[in-house]
Design an enzyme around this catalytic site. Structure first.
Site, short mmCIF file in Angstrom:
data_model
loop_
_atom_site.label_atom_id
_atom_site.label_comp_id
_atom_site.label_asym_id
_atom_site.label_seq_id
_atom_site.Cartn_x
_atom_site.Cartn_y
_atom_site.Cartn_z
CB THR A 1 -0.86 0.10 1.28
OG1 THR A 1 -0.12 0.21 2.59
CG2 THR A 1 -1.86 -1.12 1.19
CE LYS B 1 -13.64 13.48 13.07
NZ LYS B 1 -12.33 12.70 13.35
CD GLU C 1 -5.34 -1.90 1.95
OE1 GLU C 1 -5.78 -1.30 1.12
OE2 GLU C 1 -4.63 -1.42 2.85
CD1 TRP D 1 -17.40 14.61 11.65
CD2 TRP D 1 -17.63 12.89 10.28
NE1 TRP D 1 -17.13 13.49 12.25
CE2 TRP D 1 -17.14 12.19 11.46
CE3 TRP D 1 -17.94 11.76 9.29
CZ2 TRP D 1 -16.96 11.01 11.92
CZ3 TRP D 1 -17.57 10.53 9.55
CH2 TRP D 1 -17.33 9.98 11.02
P1 AMP Z 1 -4.79 2.60 -2.75
O1 AMP Z 1 -4.66 1.73 -1.86
O2 AMP Z 1 -3.57 3.54 -3.07
O3 AMP Z 1 -5.40 2.41 -4.26
O4 AMP Z 1 -5.72 3.98 -2.20
C1 AMP Z 1 -6.94 3.28 -1.77
C2 AMP Z 1 -7.71 4.66 -1.34
O5 AMP Z 1 -8.00 5.54 -2.30
C3 AMP Z 1 -9.33 4.35 -1.04
O6 AMP Z 1 -9.41 3.88 0.33
C4 AMP Z 1 -10.01 5.92 -1.13
O7 AMP Z 1 -9.46 6.72 -0.07
C5 AMP Z 1 -9.29 6.23 -2.49
N1 AMP Z 1 -10.06 5.97 -3.57
C6 AMP Z 1 -9.66 5.49 -4.48
N2 AMP Z 1 -10.93 5.45 -5.52
C7 AMP Z 1 -11.47 6.42 -5.09
C8 AMP Z 1 -12.56 7.05 -5.60
N3 AMP Z 1 -13.28 6.79 -6.87
N4 AMP Z 1 -12.93 8.19 -4.96
C9 AMP Z 1 -12.59 8.64 -3.73
N5 AMP Z 1 -11.34 8.00 -3.21
C10 AMP Z 1 -10.98 6.79 -3.91
#
Ligand code: AMP
Length: 554
Positions: A198, A451, A343, A456
């Site tokens: 990640t 916040k 994940e 929120w």
């Molecule tokens: P990663 O594991 O680096 O792909 O990051 C995942 C995170 O990216 C998610 O938990 C979200 O916070 C954000 N994310 C992915 N797709 C979107 C989306 N379409 N809109 C908003 N946030 C997103």
């Protein structure tokens, strides 16, 4: 691992493991003549295109699987890659996992120290890399003592002289030297297949270890009509890198459905992409919003149009409505808003309409398309409050988003972080609403929520409004501390080059679009917003940078 009751009548159907190699074997057999086009990264070859077919790809990947076994790569051992989207990387996707080893795709945009940490944490035995990353690999090699061999993904003619890398092998030589059994090995479908770390804004990156079963199920589900809808009539160009959560599964779903594949190598600027889209007749693509912005700006500013490009999935970060509008209304490209995370392999939801939405006014349809959308079969989701109580699906109440399913991580690699599940559910760290139809909308990351006086404020909404202003290129909204309200929104804005825009004018643009208490308290114009290794804006860095910012008195 959870166990389930066993039926006395079980075992009447064939027990054939879901194997990643079976996807490529299927493509070779049924879509054997369908092309894979790649832009090479070697100096002197960047203006050429490499072409071969799924049949060729399968033959070479099978041979590479044998070559790796011949080099002593045992079942479960990790093979790292530092590579762009190209045909040799695609072969490794199948050769490594198909041999029983684990493909570990590494993001080369990370800091070299972080890359060395990841290589060592994953215990990569072999590291394969594109020539672009020669200097990077020379720098990290002395810090990665457990790597037995480094493989440069090129042919003999492009091998450098005198590289400072021990045990440096040439990919094509390795392939040519393969001996032994000429068939894909068969093993249990729960065997580990691929490892991704990640991006992790805090602490060390954590690994997610996918299995053959989870990868094949994700590939099936992601290709479905309500999801990415890829098929044998498509030419798919994944702009999303093969080092970013396995290019969202496209290297698996494309051969599974017989799609033609175009791999853009390292040239991801607007012009290079546009030229490739047009020359190769690309119909479907996928990428994060920042990359789309570059391509869309290039096309719109020159008054160009796409002749074959019809559909794209945008995800990894919220798709700004202004970007979606330009793609749909100006360029005639259908936008599928996708949400997921490392994940989750990564796909969890995709946007789209239901049949009865066809009669809705255009603005209401667009509002639905902007949501991150519907769960894909296989993904179960719910929203909960701070104490874990489930919240209603009313499209208004925002809560912590939890998910579960057969392609969602139950733990991190080598048990980093310990037990990560909450009663069998994975907490995504996202805050979202879900409406009565099951359309999910992310309002924020839990740690990015502002916040204010016990309420929120969703930073994504505020950013989307700012980015709808014609003079705004990018915007990020963060909470800064406030003596009375705890936190108030501060908007950081990167203007479009050559365009003028002042604080007051931008704040006036918000009027009538949000509740009064959501109005940003201040706007700061910046030269650029910091982005991380996957192209997302790094709000933690902005919070650090602006933590002492004094908001104007109300
Ligand atoms: P990663 O594991 O680096 O792909 O990051 C995942 C995170 O990216 C998610 O938990 C979200 O916070 C954000 N994310 C992915 N797709 C979107 C989306 N379409 N809109 C908003 N946030 C997103």
């Amino acid at each position: 691992m959870q166990t389930y009751p066993h039926s006395p009548l079980a075992g009447q159907m064939m027990d054939q493991p879901l194997a990643i190699s079976s996807i490529l074997q299927f493509a070779a057999r049924h879509y054997g003549a369908t092309e894979i086009v790649s832009r090479p990264v070697e100096p002197g070859l960047q203006d050429t295109l490499h072409r071969y077919t799924w049949r060729d790809c399968e033959r070479r990947a099978r041979r590479m699987a044998r070559a790796l076994a011949g080099r002593g790569v045992a079942m479960g051992e990790r093979v790292g890659t530092l590579a762009w989207n190209g045909y040799r990387h695609l072969e490794l996707y199948y050769a490594v996992s198909g041999s029983g080893a684990v493909l570990h795709t590494i993001n080369p945009r990370l800091h070299p120290e972080q890359i060395a940490y990841i290589v060592n944490h994953a215990q990569d035995r072999i590291l394969c890399f594109d020539i672009t990353f020669l200097a990077l690999v020379e720098a990290i090699a002395p810090h990665c003592p457990e790597v037995r061999a480094f493989v440069l993904m090129t042919d003999r003619a492009h091998m450098p002289d005198g590289a400072a890398i021990p045990n440096l092998l040439c990919y094509e030589d390795l392939l040519d030297g393969a001996t032994g059994e000429d068939a894909w090995p068969v093993f249990d479908e729960n065997a580990a297949a691929a490892l991704c770390y990640t991006s992790g804004t805090t602490g060390n990156p954590k690994g997610v270890l996918y299995s053959h079963r989870s990868t094949v199920l994700h590939a099936y589900a992601s290709a479905l009509p309500n999801v990415l809808n890829v098929g044998a009539l498509d030419t798919v160009l994944p702009v999303v890198p093969m080092f970013h959560v396995n290019a969202w599964g496209l290297p698996y779903s494309a051969p599974l459905t017989g799609a033609r594949l175009v791999l853009p190598g390292a040239a991801l600027d607007g012009k290079s992409l546009y030229d490739l889209f047009e020359a190769e007749g690309v119909t479907f693509s996928a990428g994060v919003p920042t990359v789309w912005r570059g391509l869309v700006d290039y096309v719109v500013e020159r008054g160009l149009r796409f002749s074959t490009f019809r559909r794209t999935v945008i995800g990894g970060a919220a798709c700004p409505p202004a970007l979606m509008d330009t793609l749909i209304d100006t360029l005639g490209v259908q936008v599928i808003h996708g949400w997921g995370m490392t994940e989750m392999s990564p796909l969890g939801t995709t946007g789209g309409l239901l049949a009865r939405h066809r009669t809705l006014p255009a603005a209401e349809q667009r509002a639905l398309l902007r949501k991150q959308g519907h769960a894909i079969f296989g993904v179960d989701m719910k929203i909960v409050d701070d104490v874990g109580a489930e919240l209603p699906w009313d499209g208004r109440t925002a809560g912590h988003l939890l998910v579960r399913g057969p392609w969602i991580a139950a733990r991190y690699f080598r048990d980093e972080g310990g037990d990560i599940l909450q009663d069998g559910w994975f907490p995504t760290g996202d805050v979202a609403t879900i409406d009565a139809d099951g359309f999910m909308q992310v309002t924020d990351r839990s740690k990015d929520v502002i916040k204010s006086g016990g309420e929120w404020i969703g930073s994504i909404d505020l950013e989307n409004i700012a980015m709808a202003h014609p003079a705004v290129l990018q915007a990020a909204c963060i909470g800064v501390s406030h003596p009375k309200w705890d936190e108030r929104p501060l908007l950081l804005v990167q203007r479009r080059p050559g365009m003028a825009l002042g604080r007051e004018e931008l704040l006036r643009f918000f009027e009538g679009k949000v509740a009064r208490f959501w109005m940003p308290d201040d706007v700061v114009f910046v030269e650029a917003l910091p982005t991380g290794a996957t192209g997302k804006i790094q709000k933690n860095r902005l919070r650090e940078q602006f933590k002492a910012h004094r908001l104007p008195a109300a």
